[in-house]
Structure formats: C-alpha cells, structure tokens
Design an enzyme around this catalytic site. Sequence first.
Site, PDB file in Angstrom:
ATOM      1  N   CYS A 208      22.061  48.492  21.943  1.00  0.00           N
ATOM      2  CA  CYS A 208      21.139  49.256  21.090  1.00  0.00           C
ATOM      3  C   CYS A 208      21.782  49.595  19.760  1.00  0.00           C
ATOM      4  O   CYS A 208      21.081  49.969  18.821  1.00  0.00           O
ATOM      5  CB  CYS A 208      20.691  50.510  21.821  1.00  0.00           C
TER       6      CYS A 208
ATOM      7  N   GLU B 125      16.710  57.796  25.645  1.00  0.00           N
ATOM      8  CA  GLU B 125      17.719  57.071  24.846  1.00  0.00           C
ATOM      9  C   GLU B 125      17.116  55.698  24.557  1.00  0.00           C
ATOM     10  O   GLU B 125      17.017  54.861  25.466  1.00  0.00           O
ATOM     11  CB  GLU B 125      19.020  56.887  25.662  1.00  0.00           C
TER      12      GLU B 125
END
Length: 476
Positions: free
Chosen positions: A284, A250
Amino acid sequence: MALTTAEKKLPIGGEWIETGDWIEVRSPYSGEVVGRVARAGADETTRAIDAAERAMREPLPAHKRAEILVRVAMGLGRRHDEVARLISDEAGKPIKAARVEAKRAMSTYTFAAVEARKLAGEMVPMDAAQAGEGKLAFTLRRPIGIVAAITPFNFPLNLVAHKLAPALAASCAVVLKPASQTPLSALLLAELAEQAGLPPGWLNVVAGPSSEIGDALLEDERVKAVTFTGSGTVGWSLKARAPRKKVNLELGNATPLIVAGDADLDAAAAATAANGFSFAGQSCISIQRVYVERAAYDGFLERLLPRVAKLKVGDPADEETDVGPVIDEGAKERILDWIEEARSAGAEVPAGGGEQDGLIRPTVIAGAGPELKVSCEEVFGPVVTVNSVSSLDEAIRLANGTRYGLQAGIFTSGLETALRATHELEFGGITVNEAPTFRSDQMPYGGVKESGNTREGPAYAVRELTEEHLVVINTA
Ligand code: NAP
C-alpha cells in the site's frame, strides 16, 4: 517452484475443524496448488463468535498474554525459513522480501507483548476543579470486546500479526478472516499461538466467501470492533454497514515521492528503484508517483533507469528475484490496461511497459497527466510515474491531488523545504530522505482522507481496541 504443500483445517474454539469443502490456494507464479484450506461460511463464523464469547468470560492476566505473545515471536524465529517460504508460495512474494516480512512479524509480536504489560489507565487530577475536591479518580483500559479481523493478501503474515497481536495484548478474542488467496500464513500463526499456550476461543480463523463471512461478522452484535486492512471500496462499505461497531480501516494509497532540486539524486533514485517495484508494487506504500523539480529531472531519470533495468524479474522462490508476479490474471490485465491508457494519452514509457515470461516488467512512465489512472488511482503493480514539476508548490499540489493519504516522502537537502513538505502534505506519515515505503512495526501507521481512519503499530492498535472506563471514589 513452490516448495510447500499444506492441508489446513480451521481453528475454532480450540478445535481444528473440517467443513466438508475446501479452498485451493495456488501459487500466483506457477499456478500450482500450494495448499488446501477448509472453507467456512456463516455457520462456522457464528460458531467462532460463540467460541470467542466463551473465551472472553475468563480473561487472561496481562503477564500470561505477554508470555504467549513472546512465545509466538520465538516460534516465528524458530520456523523462519518455513514461514518465509509459505509467504512466498501463497502470495508469489520474492523470497528475500518474504524473509523481511517474517522477521517483521516477530517484531510486531514482541512490541505487542510490551503493550500487554503496560496496558493501564491514568489518574485524573480531581482537585483541579472545585467539584472534584475529596474525590479520587482514575481510568481503566478495558477490552472493547470480540474483534473481527479482516486482512489482505499482500502481507499475509505481518498484517495478520498487526491484527492478532494487539488484540490479544488488549485482551480481546478474535475471529480472523484472512484473504482467500493467502490464508496459509494466517493459519500458521494460529498454530504458533496454540503452541504458545493460547487457550481455546481466543483466536478463531474462518476462511471462505468474503460476503457470507463478512455479513455474519457485521450482523452479530457480539462483535464490537472490526479491524480491516484492504481496499477502500470494501473497507468503507463495511464501515457504512456497521454504524454501531468500531470499524478501524487501513486502506490503499497512490504513494507520492517528491524529489527537490537540491536532493541527493543517487539516494532518491536508489530508493525509488528499490521501493517502487519490490513485490511487484503490491504494497500500500509502494512508491507510485514521483515529482521531480525540473533542474533535477534529467539527472534523476539517468540514475533511475539503469537501476530499474537491473531488477531481476522471475520466480519468487529464486534468491535473486526482485520482482515476481502480481496476485492474479485479473490484476495483471488491469495494470497492463492502465499502462496502455497512459501510453495512448502520450506519456513515454522509458522502462518496461509489457510482459516478460508472463510477468509485468518494472515500468516507468514519464509525463503521465494527473487525470490518468496511473496518476490518480492505486496501481498496486510494478509501475512508477515520473513527472517534472516547476516548483515545490506544484509538487505538493500534485502529491496531494488524490483521494488517498497514507504515506508520502520527500528527498531534499534543505531543512526548510523538508519542514514545509511535512506541514503541507496531506498524509498520515511523511518520510524525509527515506522512501515513503518505509515502515517499522512500532510506528503509528495509518492514513487520512480515504486511506483510513485508524493507526496501527501495537501501542496504537491496543489503544483502538480498548475503552476507557472511569472510576470515581469519594474520599471525603
Ligand atoms: P480487498 O479486496 O479489499 O480484500 C481485503 C480483505 O477483505 C480480504 O480478506 C477479502 O476477502 C475481504 N473482503 C472482501 N469483500 C468483503 C466483504 N464484502 N466483507 C468482508 N470481507 C471482505 O483487498 P486486497 O486486494 O486483498 O488488498 C489490497 C488492498 O489493500 C490495496 O488497496 C492496498 O493498498 C490495501 N492495503 C492497505 C494496507 C494498509 O495498512 N493501509 C496494507 C496492505 C494493503 P477475500 O480475499 O475472500 O475476497
């Protein structure tokens, strides 16, 4: 001011161990020490893998795993204020954002408990082929084995929860290496897991030098999966070094938002102000690049800039603070350099652009070219670029013009425009009339291109951490 101080040993094999050496955890805001954590190395990592191996020899039934997960969620609820304060202290996250994170971690554990109870294989319709007549077949979902979890600094509780809770739901023991800057929230989760009745060895935590611990985890054949959240540079190199392990990544993004000419500009501007600067842009999926159709450009900026000006910059412990520090001086210098690069290249900076009491002010950059770092790299700071585009085609082309592909968003009132964008944007998740920063913890979450190769959200992470075993029974 930071409120917490803590001295934490490491849980390995059911014991809380000291190592003779400590890591100091400092507030990114004040620089003061908020805790000390025992510093592990390769030896402790191997000891943690030994403990995980022993634990997995005595599997826990699904109902016990689910009960433990629910009890951790309840523990997080009982200690909500303390948990939020700890996140805020060690990560410099504004307390109101830290509270949201603490709540979300409860949700992550609760969903994982559901998955633990649902974990099952499936029947295979054997007589669908002539060869299968007289056979009964089904699959079992079995734990992949020992999981190494490596987590970043920016969501020190909930992103750790997204590793630990699904792994336990899947019946995998874990060796966790949290970010060195933020290990305290992870250790609090380990404490809650122990209090919830998790037997020794199922969760082991090693904080310390990343390359030494990383090497020990990668080189040990007993570790079957590595689940990593963090930067692409580290993530992809771990994957390249461990071809025989499952490596779930991720990674980062340079999150784009398209504002179509027919969009609700108030909603789009409010979403950008709220989601481009929160936690100083260190998510993010923080909005980073906004592409506005020309007809709406001036109206969008008119609505955005006053909202950005109202954001309160300051002490993360203050209830009113929207934007606190970035994680360290190195990150601050890099972000300020990137702003300067854009300014020197001729971009305008109608908001922010510098520091206020040592913190980066929320910064809007208008007209930054696609080759500039603020446009094509992940800023991970309180910086949003806004560009005028001539068409939806151009907006989509620019939005797709990075190596990243985690989440993207569009504001539009046109169904056709929304559907086109959802088909053509090359991202793992696309939001319509919602900030691309949106995440609810049960969603399948993850990237394409260089942003990753997996999906998290307990249901999806459990699938990634289990393997399908086939059983065929001859009934003829
Ligand atoms: P990072 O520098 O890649 O660090 C992440 C973790 O990897 C830390 O625990 C770090 O340990 C560890 N690490 C570093 N080098 C290692 C090595 N050689 N072997 C094993 N482990 C190693 O990332 P970060 O700065 O903490 O986090 C920011 C990044 O994470 C951004 O790119 C952001 O977009 C991404 N992110 C992605 C998601 C997502 O869900 N897609 C969510 C949040 C953040 P140390 O701390 O000890 O160095």
